[in-house]
Write a protein that holds these residues in place. Structure first.
Motif, mmCIF file in Angstrom:
data_model
loop_
_atom_site.group_PDB
_atom_site.id
_atom_site.type_symbol
_atom_site.label_atom_id
_atom_site.label_comp_id
_atom_site.label_asym_id
_atom_site.label_seq_id
_atom_site.Cartn_x
_atom_site.Cartn_y
_atom_site.Cartn_z
ATOM 1 N N GLN A 190 5.032 1.466 3.617
ATOM 2 C CA GLN A 190 5.176 1.683 2.179
ATOM 3 C C GLN A 190 6.579 1.300 1.726
ATOM 4 O O GLN A 190 7.562 1.597 2.401
ATOM 5 N N ILE A 191 6.641 0.617 0.598
ATOM 6 C CA ILE A 191 7.931 0.251 0.024
ATOM 7 C C ILE A 191 8.043 0.861 -1.365
ATOM 8 O O ILE A 191 7.039 1.176 -2.010
ATOM 9 N N LYS A 192 9.258 1.025 -1.813
ATOM 10 C CA LYS A 192 9.506 1.618 -3.120
ATOM 11 C C LYS A 192 10.039 0.545 -4.060
ATOM 12 O O LYS A 192 11.074 -0.065 -3.796
ATOM 13 N N LEU A 193 9.314 0.306 -5.136
ATOM 14 C CA LEU A 193 9.732 -0.671 -6.134
ATOM 15 C C LEU A 193 9.950 0.022 -7.468
ATOM 16 O O LEU A 193 9.228 0.958 -7.816
ATOM 17 N N PHE A 236 4.748 2.084 -3.992
ATOM 18 C CA PHE A 236 4.971 3.510 -4.217
ATOM 19 C C PHE A 236 3.774 4.257 -4.784
ATOM 20 O O PHE A 236 3.611 5.443 -4.541
ATOM 21 N N ASN A 237 2.907 3.577 -5.549
ATOM 22 C CA ASN A 237 1.785 4.271 -6.187
ATOM 23 C C ASN A 237 0.485 4.153 -5.396
ATOM 24 O O ASN A 237 -0.586 4.482 -5.896
ATOM 25 N N GLY A 238 0.593 3.666 -4.167
ATOM 26 C CA GLY A 238 -0.584 3.567 -3.307
ATOM 27 C C GLY A 238 -1.324 2.252 -3.400
ATOM 28 O O GLY A 238 -2.285 2.028 -2.653
ATOM 29 N N GLU A 239 -0.900 1.362 -4.296
ATOM 30 C CA GLU A 239 -1.554 0.061 -4.417
ATOM 31 C C GLU A 239 -1.093 -0.862 -3.292
ATOM 32 O O GLU A 239 0.029 -0.749 -2.795
ATOM 33 N N LEU A 240 -1.982 -1.778 -2.910
ATOM 34 C CA LEU A 240 -1.692 -2.679 -1.799
ATOM 35 C C LEU A 240 -1.386 -4.089 -2.285
ATOM 36 O O LEU A 240 -2.002 -4.589 -3.225
ATOM 37 N N LEU A 241 -0.427 -4.709 -1.627
ATOM 38 C CA LEU A 241 -0.122 -6.119 -1.836
ATOM 39 C C LEU A 241 -0.450 -6.869 -0.556
ATOM 40 O O LEU A 241 -0.036 -6.459 0.535
ATOM 41 N N LYS A 242 -1.193 -7.960 -0.681
ATOM 42 C CA LYS A 242 -1.485 -8.807 0.469
ATOM 43 C C LYS A 242 -0.342 -9.805 0.638
ATOM 44 O O LYS A 242 0.064 -10.459 -0.325
ATOM 45 N N GLU A 257 13.250 -5.948 -0.901
ATOM 46 C CA GLU A 257 14.394 -6.425 -1.685
ATOM 47 C C GLU A 257 14.040 -7.674 -2.494
ATOM 48 O O GLU A 257 14.453 -7.820 -3.651
ATOM 49 N N LEU A 258 13.271 -8.570 -1.899
ATOM 50 C CA LEU A 258 12.880 -9.792 -2.602
ATOM 51 C C LEU A 258 11.958 -9.475 -3.776
ATOM 52 O O LEU A 258 12.125 -10.018 -4.876
ATOM 53 N N LEU A 259 10.998 -8.598 -3.565
ATOM 54 C CA LEU A 259 10.087 -8.233 -4.653
ATOM 55 C C LEU A 259 10.833 -7.528 -5.785
ATOM 56 O O LEU A 259 10.556 -7.765 -6.966
ATOM 57 N N GLN A 260 11.793 -6.678 -5.428
ATOM 58 C CA GLN A 260 12.572 -6.001 -6.469
ATOM 59 C C GLN A 260 13.428 -7.001 -7.239
ATOM 60 O O GLN A 260 13.594 -6.880 -8.459
#
Length: 250
Positions: free
Chosen positions: A6-9, A130-136, A154-157
């Motif tokens: 899990q990552i935090k965005l 962070f909200n439980g959604e998944l990214l492929k 870090e890249l997504l943020q």
């Protein structure tokens, strides 16, 4: 059941506004971004401009923040990578101009590369936000992150932080001056990608109303020489549009 990392965005206000106005969920825009990151574009291959802008985000992030590149020591990965980089380079040299055939061929090559190399890697196929959604996470995206030493979170943020309709409009309200790759990707996606472009907009009359008001605001900015003031004016406009959409949808 396998636990996804899990990552935090942090969805910035401007990112949230841009998604809402362009009829996209934040998770959708992030997934589109990941899907359009292209290793073929990364090595200079001629491909659709949406892929170029998405990949440029990765390049800009690397230039701005650097990254610790981990040396590949597994012989199988080295051999496989060299083989497919040669194939892609040859394809690019033989197709010096943008070609749908070359672009399609590059995708097939990347699929072959992925199938052959993934068994030797620890690439993550999915990641949870962070909200439980998944990214492929695509092979291209994972590969470029590893090659650049870039953290996925870090890249997504970085992509999120750079999206700004107000900054884009304040800069290019009458003629093109410059653009930020993240916002450019969003606008091209909305304008070019059929799966996004052909969606039926909710509240079409409201979109017409604010579309006309945006053109009027453009004309008003002719007398505003201060960039920060122009940006504040556009920011207030997009915030109003966003709030109006929220009032109707709630």
């Amino acid at each position: 059941m396998e636990t996804k990392r899990q990552i935090k965005l942090n969805y910035t206000r401007e990112f949230t506004i841009a998604c809402k106005i362009n009829n996209l969920k934040p998770i959708e825009l992030l997934q589109y971004f990941i899907n359009h990151v292209s290793f073929y574009a990364f090595i200079g291959g001629k491909i659709d401009v949406t892929y170029l802008w998405a990949t440029t985000v990765c390049i800009d992030f690397k230039e701005e923040y650097g990254g610790e590149i981990i040396q590949v020591t597994i012989p199988e990965i080295q051999e496989i990578s060299l083989k497919y980089i040669k194939k892609l380079t040859s394809l690019n040299l033989n197709e010096p101009f943008l070609s749908s055939t070359a672009a399609f061929q590059s995708i097939l090559i990347m699929d072959e590369w992925s199938s052959e190399m993934l068994p030797f890697t620890d690439y993550e196929p999915e990641i949870m936000i962070f909200n439980g959604e998944l990214l492929k996470l695509t092979f291209d995206f994972n590969l470029i992150c590893r090659m650049n030493g870039s953290g996925i979170e870090e890249l997504l943020q970085y992509f999120i932080d750079k999206v700004s309709l107000a900054r884009e409009r304040a800069t290019n309200f009458h003629h093109f001056v410059k653009t930020d790759p993240s916002t450019a990707f969003l606008l091209l996606l909305v304008g070019h990608d059929e799966s996004v472009r052909d969606r039926v907009l909710p509240q079409q009359e409201m979109y017409k109303k604010y579309g006309l008001r945006l053109l009027e605001l453009d004309d008003e900015q002719n007398e505003e020489d201060n960039f920060e003031n122009r940006m504040k004016n556009y920011d207030a406009f997009y915030q109003e549009w966003f709030s109006a959409l929220n009032r109707i949808s709630n």
